[in-house]
Design a protein around this motif. Structure first.
Motif, PDB file in Angstrom:
ATOM      1  N   MET A 131       0.864  -1.216   0.189  1.00  0.00           N
ATOM      2  CA  MET A 131      -0.103  -0.079   0.104  1.00  0.00           C
ATOM      3  C   MET A 131       0.653   1.287  -0.066  1.00  0.00           C
ATOM      4  O   MET A 131       2.010   1.465   0.331  1.00  0.00           O
ATOM      5  CB  MET A 131      -1.138  -0.423   1.067  1.00  0.00           C
ATOM      6  CG  MET A 131      -1.790  -0.967   1.611  1.00  0.00           C
ATOM      7  SD  MET A 131      -3.047  -0.875   2.570  1.00  0.00           S
ATOM      8  CE  MET A 131      -3.579   1.296   2.201  1.00  0.00           C
ATOM      9  N   ALA A 132      -0.235   2.221  -0.403  1.00  0.00           N
ATOM     10  CA  ALA A 132       1.025   3.782  -0.330  1.00  0.00           C
ATOM     11  C   ALA A 132       0.181   4.514  -0.346  1.00  0.00           C
ATOM     12  O   ALA A 132      -1.175   4.197  -0.827  1.00  0.00           O
ATOM     13  CB  ALA A 132       1.570   4.370  -2.235  1.00  0.00           C
ATOM     14  N   VAL A 133      -0.001   5.964   0.225  1.00  0.00           N
ATOM     15  CA  VAL A 133      -0.624   7.181   0.523  1.00  0.00           C
ATOM     16  C   VAL A 133       0.025   8.083  -0.316  1.00  0.00           C
ATOM     17  O   VAL A 133       0.791   8.332   0.124  1.00  0.00           O
ATOM     18  CB  VAL A 133      -1.242   7.359   2.129  1.00  0.00           C
ATOM     19  CG1 VAL A 133      -1.520   8.871   1.749  1.00  0.00           C
ATOM     20  CG2 VAL A 133      -1.299   6.431   3.105  1.00  0.00           C
ATOM     21  N   PRO A 134      -0.598   8.306  -1.668  1.00  0.00           N
ATOM     22  CA  PRO A 134       0.136  10.211  -1.985  1.00  0.00           C
ATOM     23  C   PRO A 134      -0.315  11.003  -1.671  1.00  0.00           C
ATOM     24  O   PRO A 134      -0.740  11.536  -1.015  1.00  0.00           O
ATOM     25  CB  PRO A 134      -0.779   9.263  -3.732  1.00  0.00           C
ATOM     26  CG  PRO A 134      -1.309   8.153  -3.325  1.00  0.00           C
ATOM     27  CD  PRO A 134      -1.867   7.588  -2.828  1.00  0.00           C
ATOM     28  N   ALA A 135       1.318  11.363  -1.816  1.00  0.00           N
ATOM     29  CA  ALA A 135       1.098  13.023  -0.850  1.00  0.00           C
ATOM     30  C   ALA A 135      -0.026  13.700  -1.671  1.00  0.00           C
ATOM     31  O   ALA A 135      -0.791  13.191  -2.374  1.00  0.00           O
ATOM     32  CB  ALA A 135       2.326  13.944  -0.949  1.00  0.00           C
ATOM     33  N   LYS A 136      -0.722  14.619  -0.529  1.00  0.00           N
ATOM     34  CA  LYS A 136      -1.974  15.783  -0.640  1.00  0.00           C
ATOM     35  C   LYS A 136      -2.185  16.392  -2.462  1.00  0.00           C
ATOM     36  O   LYS A 136      -2.698  15.997  -2.606  1.00  0.00           O
ATOM     37  CB  LYS A 136      -1.785  16.610   0.542  1.00  0.00           C
ATOM     38  CG  LYS A 136      -3.487  17.665  -0.014  1.00  0.00           C
ATOM     39  CD  LYS A 136      -4.259  16.941   0.577  1.00  0.00           C
ATOM     40  CE  LYS A 136      -5.988  17.758   0.041  1.00  0.00           C
ATOM     41  NZ  LYS A 136      -7.144  17.472  -0.294  1.00  0.00           N
ATOM     42  N   ASP A 137      -0.637  16.771  -2.371  1.00  0.00           N
ATOM     43  CA  ASP A 137      -0.754  17.885  -3.705  1.00  0.00           C
ATOM     44  C   ASP A 137       0.224  16.307  -4.934  1.00  0.00           C
ATOM     45  O   ASP A 137       0.642  17.273  -5.787  1.00  0.00           O
ATOM     46  CB  ASP A 137       0.273  18.766  -3.862  1.00  0.00           C
ATOM     47  CG  ASP A 137      -1.016  19.631  -2.921  1.00  0.00           C
ATOM     48  OD1 ASP A 137      -0.160  20.814  -1.719  1.00  0.00           O
ATOM     49  OD2 ASP A 137      -2.065  19.598  -2.536  1.00  0.00           O
ATOM     50  N   THR A 195       5.152  16.686   4.975  1.00  0.00           N
ATOM     51  CA  THR A 195       4.099  15.795   3.621  1.00  0.00           C
ATOM     52  C   THR A 195       2.947  14.912   4.502  1.00  0.00           C
ATOM     53  O   THR A 195       2.344  15.120   4.004  1.00  0.00           O
ATOM     54  CB  THR A 195       4.873  15.376   2.703  1.00  0.00           C
ATOM     55  OG1 THR A 195       5.745  16.420   1.747  1.00  0.00           O
ATOM     56  CG2 THR A 195       4.116  14.581   1.695  1.00  0.00           C
ATOM     57  N   GLN A 196       3.673  14.149   5.288  1.00  0.00           N
ATOM     58  CA  GLN A 196       2.973  13.039   5.656  1.00  0.00           C
ATOM     59  C   GLN A 196       1.669  14.306   6.915  1.00  0.00           C
ATOM     60  O   GLN A 196       0.645  13.517   6.771  1.00  0.00           O
ATOM     61  CB  GLN A 196       3.596  12.552   6.988  1.00  0.00           C
ATOM     62  CG  GLN A 196       4.518  11.270   5.779  1.00  0.00           C
ATOM     63  CD  GLN A 196       5.412  10.831   7.019  1.00  0.00           C
ATOM     64  OE1 GLN A 196       5.581  11.063   8.321  1.00  0.00           O
ATOM     65  NE2 GLN A 196       6.252   9.801   6.416  1.00  0.00           N
ATOM     66  N   ALA A 197       2.665  15.299   7.645  1.00  0.00           N
ATOM     67  CA  ALA A 197       1.403  15.845   8.215  1.00  0.00           C
ATOM     68  C   ALA A 197       0.308  16.570   7.150  1.00  0.00           C
ATOM     69  O   ALA A 197      -0.607  16.625   7.857  1.00  0.00           O
ATOM     70  CB  ALA A 197       1.966  17.323   9.050  1.00  0.00           C
ATOM     71  N   ILE A 198       0.874  17.146   6.482  1.00  0.00           N
ATOM     72  CA  ILE A 198      -0.470  18.087   5.634  1.00  0.00           C
ATOM     73  C   ILE A 198      -1.340  16.779   5.162  1.00  0.00           C
ATOM     74  O   ILE A 198      -2.065  17.325   5.128  1.00  0.00           O
ATOM     75  CB  ILE A 198       0.730  18.566   4.736  1.00  0.00           C
ATOM     76  CG1 ILE A 198       1.317  19.714   4.918  1.00  0.00           C
ATOM     77  CG2 ILE A 198      -0.245  19.044   3.324  1.00  0.00           C
ATOM     78  CD1 ILE A 198       1.842  20.462   4.158  1.00  0.00           C
ATOM     79  N   THR A 199      -0.555  15.889   4.788  1.00  0.00           N
ATOM     80  CA  THR A 199      -1.702  14.592   4.660  1.00  0.00           C
ATOM     81  C   THR A 199      -2.651  14.166   5.416  1.00  0.00           C
ATOM     82  O   THR A 199      -3.673  14.488   5.083  1.00  0.00           O
ATOM     83  CB  THR A 199      -0.796  13.200   3.528  1.00  0.00           C
ATOM     84  OG1 THR A 199      -0.209  13.611   2.625  1.00  0.00           O
ATOM     85  CG2 THR A 199      -1.556  12.044   3.070  1.00  0.00           C
ATOM     86  N   SER A 200      -2.199  14.039   6.603  1.00  0.00           N
ATOM     87  CA  SER A 200      -2.862  13.630   7.781  1.00  0.00           C
ATOM     88  C   SER A 200      -3.917  14.457   8.370  1.00  0.00           C
ATOM     89  O   SER A 200      -4.888  13.897   8.346  1.00  0.00           O
ATOM     90  CB  SER A 200      -2.223  13.240   9.368  1.00  0.00           C
ATOM     91  OG  SER A 200      -2.496  12.598   9.814  1.00  0.00           O
ATOM     92  N   ARG A 216      -3.776  25.331  11.596  1.00  0.00           N
ATOM     93  CA  ARG A 216      -2.806  24.293  11.817  1.00  0.00           C
ATOM     94  C   ARG A 216      -2.123  24.141  10.149  1.00  0.00           C
ATOM     95  O   ARG A 216      -0.709  23.578  10.277  1.00  0.00           O
ATOM     96  CB  ARG A 216      -3.375  23.378  12.298  1.00  0.00           C
ATOM     97  CG  ARG A 216      -3.479  23.011  13.539  1.00  0.00           C
ATOM     98  CD  ARG A 216      -3.811  22.065  14.485  1.00  0.00           C
ATOM     99  NE  ARG A 216      -5.511  21.399  14.057  1.00  0.00           N
ATOM    100  CZ  ARG A 216      -6.442  20.441  14.226  1.00  0.00           C
ATOM    101  NH1 ARG A 216      -4.869  19.011  14.262  1.00  0.00           N
ATOM    102  NH2 ARG A 216      -6.976  19.758  13.578  1.00  0.00           N
ATOM    103  N   LEU A 217      -3.047  23.616   9.042  1.00  0.00           N
ATOM    104  CA  LEU A 217      -2.326  23.740   7.625  1.00  0.00           C
ATOM    105  C   LEU A 217      -1.180  24.601   7.511  1.00  0.00           C
ATOM    106  O   LEU A 217      -0.168  24.307   6.681  1.00  0.00           O
ATOM    107  CB  LEU A 217      -3.332  23.426   6.671  1.00  0.00           C
ATOM    108  CG  LEU A 217      -3.605  22.221   7.041  1.00  0.00           C
ATOM    109  CD1 LEU A 217      -4.913  22.252   6.210  1.00  0.00           C
ATOM    110  CD2 LEU A 217      -2.671  20.770   6.239  1.00  0.00           C
ATOM    111  N   ALA A 218      -1.473  25.971   8.238  1.00  0.00           N
ATOM    112  CA  ALA A 218      -1.476  27.617   7.748  1.00  0.00           C
ATOM    113  C   ALA A 218       0.412  27.143   8.382  1.00  0.00           C
ATOM    114  O   ALA A 218       1.720  27.425   7.676  1.00  0.00           O
ATOM    115  CB  ALA A 218      -1.823  28.938   7.807  1.00  0.00           C
ATOM    116  N   ALA A 219       0.524  26.948   9.405  1.00  0.00           N
ATOM    117  CA  ALA A 219       1.347  26.858  10.581  1.00  0.00           C
ATOM    118  C   ALA A 219       2.527  25.886  10.089  1.00  0.00           C
ATOM    119  O   ALA A 219       3.805  26.087   9.518  1.00  0.00           O
ATOM    120  CB  ALA A 219       0.732  26.585  11.715  1.00  0.00           C
ATOM    121  N   VAL A 220       2.505  24.920   8.867  1.00  0.00           N
ATOM    122  CA  VAL A 220       3.181  23.261   9.191  1.00  0.00           C
ATOM    123  C   VAL A 220       3.534  24.217   7.659  1.00  0.00           C
ATOM    124  O   VAL A 220       4.750  24.192   7.568  1.00  0.00           O
ATOM    125  CB  VAL A 220       2.463  22.893   8.824  1.00  0.00           C
ATOM    126  CG1 VAL A 220       3.590  21.448   7.554  1.00  0.00           C
ATOM    127  CG2 VAL A 220       1.334  21.998   9.991  1.00  0.00           C
TER     128      VAL A 220
END
Length: 925
Positions: free
Chosen positions: A350-356, A620-625, A662-666
């Motif tokens: 399995m893989a989780v593509p990055a958000k973008d 990337t992981q934080a944004i995706t989560s 939180r997304l903007a801060a990351v």
């Protein structure tokens, strides 16, 4: 109840915990001579586990360990969702729920468990169902639990009234799963991979089957499979084997061996003849890509190399998928795992593509890594590292007999419990040629489920060979010497206090040391280092979090992969992390490796690399989560509650921030911010350390002095004080379309801390109201009686230092049932405050709490946590002993007075989220 033990977690490595043998000990115990009850036969004995068979066919496994002051009883039935017929999907799981509904002798099983402080559960999986309970070693409790298990094996009600009341609970459990994109994705992947075999059906079942199953079919299913000749009773922990075998025979021996023959399983999944594809379209924010390949069963010689293959590809950070997908920023995470079932299973990637990111690119890269191994065969180094990881997992887990008692369920389901050891032995012998051979054999396009069907002129197919029988594999097998047991240490507060040595290392590092002999020579260390004050950390909490999360991702002298490999070599489970005002080290390993593991952890803490690539991976992981939670009901309700009770100004370390904030801060965070935080704040001279297990106290004290005493933070630690602030009472509701499970959160605050005389009474009150599971007021009303929720409960959180405590209630339900659930919750709270608790409820709650506390102290990690907490708070376990004594002396009048003083139903704020607009449509369907 946890009803599916193998749900594929998003991007989690699925490798089965198998591997190398435990160390050989000269003083390893041998199985004691036992006088067998009449007609009972002795079976094999392997590494401390002995098998016996009663005349009625019941198998008994005894795993005594005097060093563990607890006992686990696990009853395994050879029936799961793979044994269900047409129209019966979900029946094994539904039956698991109903077996908790009582017998003619025991009307309320959860209540009786609660009285005795038994931690219990039941789980259903493909080939088995099991019921287990753990408790502090006690002959009376063990006798009662064995009697209950024998009783409900053949005398459970399985009544229409219980089926009707439990139906909504099971439906709500389905709805919880429907809210989980990863779970739905995994179910669809498996269902597409299997055309005929029941491994392709979800254990929780088809909704129509569950809702319409005739009670007569469920009763027949129960009478067929819940019999002594289809069950194994496992007892592990501190007990007398002679006495326990006699007790098992007393309760189970009177059950007759049934005349019926168990229905055979004969469906064989045909060889897959082409690529398959399934697309799942649901509300959500996270892409997933998965591949599944049919592979042989656990008894086949190819299964062990496949376990190694899965570890090589799926491990983080050294796995090939992580390097090709995550380190290149194509994906936020990846993982793999191989089934080990009685029938052929699946090898899943399995893989989780990055958000973008581009999911098509991830799919292409994933296929290249999995199906192009001929061009990049596995190496000796990769195979050796995977064997070591799997071996370490087995060795570390085998030192916990209670954990092994439940883990044996999976191997019993595969044909024989000794396959656990045979699989371990087989993994040790896997060579690089074996791994490359199974990759060429099974990882071929026509055996793949992505799943896409493409006609092929010359298909290449993977034939799944038949495996030898488990009996032929285990014939004559004796295993290895059992792991040496530790000392029999009774973990009462007084005994812990008497054995513990407390010292100060340097000027401000407080240390508690509890040396004792443990099973396998294991030792657990927990270390917390403190720094910074409110003004200094304001505006820097994001940098603090990233600094902590990046510590294990590389140091100035070692890469992330090298650190991971070095800890594997030391057979150590290690965590190194940090936050706004502290840094953490946690180590569990063997006596001889503790000092070296601490040295490596100290170096990682002091000299992190903070590489740009790892920083970007983490971002990337934080944004995706964060994005993945955007549509979730729990996110809406949780954010609303946090915002309502927030009293901190923007920018404060404790201030509420929305998902978008939180997304903007990351996204705005810079790597230099992270480096600067570590440079400005980190130090190890102030904090608390607690170590429990097999070690030399004098030598370890010197090691702690050398490693940690000299590094002082430039920003000394000062605790941020808090306190209760009254807020207005509100009710807020949020629409989350296409989410089948709705969430309720309710909270009310009050001023009180852990030293308040009402603290013990409120802990008991919460146990009665909603903290006692199904036997609590909320559980009994909302789940047991009205069947509205799979999960409902309460928590009265008492702050250790500040006068800032609260009542929190949480529950889930179908959106159309949420109004009824909320009304029932409010009614129960008002009744609870108005009328209080009874003397019987007090007795049951008190006994359950004190037993749970004793049970918790049987775990060395928990004891280390208690000792470290007390160092920080400036108290000892004498405080704990006094707290427990206060619970013993409570009267109903004291508890009821505390309830009325602090709990105010009119101050309860409620936050709900779900697809309420779509509820009416579902009710009409």
């Amino acid at each position: 109840m946890n009803c599916n033990r193998r749900i594929l977690a998003l991007c989690a490595a699925l490798a089965l915990t198998l591997g190398s043998a435990p160390a050989l000990w000269a003083d390893a115990p041998t199985a004691p001579a036992i006088v067998l009850p009449k007609g009972t036969s002795a079976g094999p004995s392997v590494e401390g586990i002995s098998e016996y068979t009663l005349p009625n066919g019941l198998r008994v496994l005894l795993f005594p360990d005097p060093s563990k002051p607890t006992v686990t009883v696990n009853v395994v039935y050879g029936v799961g969702s793979a044994h269900e017929n047409y129209g019966e999907t979900g029946m094994a799981h539904l039956l698991e729920h109903l077996v908790f509904k009582g017998t003619p002798s025991v009307a309320n099983i959860p209540e009786e468990f609660k009285k005795r402080g038994i931690s219990y559960n039941g789980t259903t999986w493909l080939d088995r169902t099991n019921y287990f309970g753990s408790f502090p070693a006690n002959d009376q409790t063990l006798d009662w639990l064995l009697a209950l298990e024998a009783d409900r094996m053949v005398n459970s009600h399985i009544a229409r009234r219980d089926l009707d009341s439990e139906m909504t609970v099971v439906r709500n459990e389905m709805e919880i799963g429907e809210n989980n994109p990863g779970r739905v994705f995994q179910q669809r992947l498996r269902s597409q991979a299997y055309l005929w075999h029941n491994y392709g059906k979800s254990t929780i079942g088809n909704r129509a089957d569950v809702e319409n199953v005739p009670i007569e079919r469920l009763q027949a299913f129960y009478r067929t499979w819940y019999q002594p000749d289809n069950a194994t009773v496992i007892v592990a922990g501190r007990f007398d084997p002679q006495r326990v075998l006699a007790t098992v025979n007393k309760h189970f021996g009177k059950l007759k061996r049934p005349a019926r023959q168990l229905p055979p399983k004969y469906t064989v999944e045909p060889t897959q003849d082409g690529e398959r594809e399934v697309n799942v379209r649901r509300v959500g924010d996270m892409h997933l890509v998965g591949l599944a390949y049919h592979v042989p069963s656990v008894a086949h010689p190819d299964n062990a190399p496949l376990q190694v293959l899965a570890s090589i590809l799926g491990h983080t950070p050294s796995g090939r998928l992580h390097k090709a997908l995550v380190e290149t920023k194509l994906a936020a995470g990846s993982g793999s795992g191989a089934d080990a079932f009685v029938d052929p299973g699946l090898l899943v990637f399995m893989a989780v593509p990055a958000k973008d990111g581009d999911p098509a690119q991830v799919e292409k890269a994933l296929l290249e890594q999995v199906e192009a191994l001929a061009a990049r065969p596995f190496t000796e180094e990769e195979v050796a590292a995977a064997r070591q990881r799997l071996g370490n997992n087995f060795e570390l887990s085998f030192n916990d007999v209670n954990r092994i008692a439940t883990a044996l369920s999976e191997y019993i389901a595969t044909g024989d419990w000794r396959l656990m050891f045979l699989q371990r032995d087989a993994v040790e012998k896997v060579g690089v040629d074996d791994v490359n051979r199974v990759a060429r054999t099974y990882l071929v396009p026509s055996n793949r489920t992505l799943a896409r069907f493409i006609p092929t002129q010359q298909p290449v197919r993977a034939e799944i060979a038949a495996a030898p029988s488990a009996a032929s594999l285990v014939a004559g097998y004796t295993g290895r010497a059992a792991v040496a047991a530790g000392e029999a240490f009774d973990p009462t507060p007084q005994n812990i206090l008497a054995r513990t040595r407390t010292v100060t290392v340097g000027d401000g590092l407080k240390v508690s040391l509890l040396p004792k002999k443990t099973r396998g020579g294991m030792v657990t260390a927990t270390l917390v280092f403190r720094f910074g004050d409110e003004a200094a950390i304001t505006g820097r909490t994001d940098a603090a979090g990233y600094a902590g999360n990046l510590l294990l991702r590389g140091s100035k002298s070692l890469t992330r992969e090298q650190i991971d490999k070095r800890f594997d070599d030391l057979k150590a489970n290690v965590s190194v992390d940090g936050g706004a005002q502290n840094a953490y080290i946690s180590v569990t390993t063997k006596r001889e490796n503790l000092a070296e593991a601490l040295r490596l952890a100290a170096d990682v803490l002091r000299n992190p690399a903070f590489s740009e690539s790892e920083f970007e991976q983490l971002r990337t992981q934080a944004i995706t989560s964060l994005e993945a939670s955007r549509q979730e009901p729990s996110r809406f309700a949780g954010e609303a509650m946090q915002k309502h009770f927030n009293h901190w100004q923007a920018g404060h370390p404790y201030a509420f921030r929305s998902l978008d904030e939180r997304l903007a801060a990351v996204r705005a965070l810079k790597l230099e911010d992270v480096r600067a935080f570590h440079r400005d704040f980190y130090g190890t001279a102030t904090g608390e350390v607690a170590i429990v297990g097999d070690f030399d106290a004098d030598a370890l004290t010197q090691e702690l002095q050398a490693l940690f005493a000299g590094w002082k933070s430039a920003r000394p630690f000062a605790r941020i004080a808090d306190g209760h602030r009254p807020v207005a009472t509100v009710r807020e509701s949020f629409e989350t379309p296409d989410k089948a499970n709705a969430v309720l959160l309710a909270r009310a605050g009050f001023a009180l801390n852990a030293d308040d005389p009402d603290h013990p009474a409120l802990v008991v009150a919460n146990r009665v109201f909603g903290g006692g599971g199904m036997a609590s007021r909320l559980g009994n009303r909302i789940r047991q009686q009205e069947g509205l929720s799979y999960g409902v409960g309460s928590q009265i959180g008492i702050d250790d230092q500040d006068d800032d405590s609260s009542l929190l209630i949480q529950a889930s339900a179908a959106p159309e049932n949420m109004a009824r659930l909320e009304a029932a919750m409010r009614e129960e709270l008002e009744h609870f405050v108005r009328d209080g608790i009874s003397a019987q409820e007090l007795d049951d709650a008190r006994d359950g709490l004190l037993t749970a506390y004793a049970n918790g102290r049987a775990n060395d990690g928990s004891v280390a946590g208690l000792l470290r907490r007390d160092l920080y708070l400036g108290r000892t376990l004498q405080w704990t002993a006094g707290f427990e004594e206060a619970i013993r002396k409570l009267t109903p009048e004291q508890v009821n007075a505390a309830i009325r003083r602090h709990l105010r139903p009119e101050q309860l704020s409620v936050f709900v989220a779900g697809d309420f607009a779509g509820a009416g449509k579902r009710e009409k369907q």
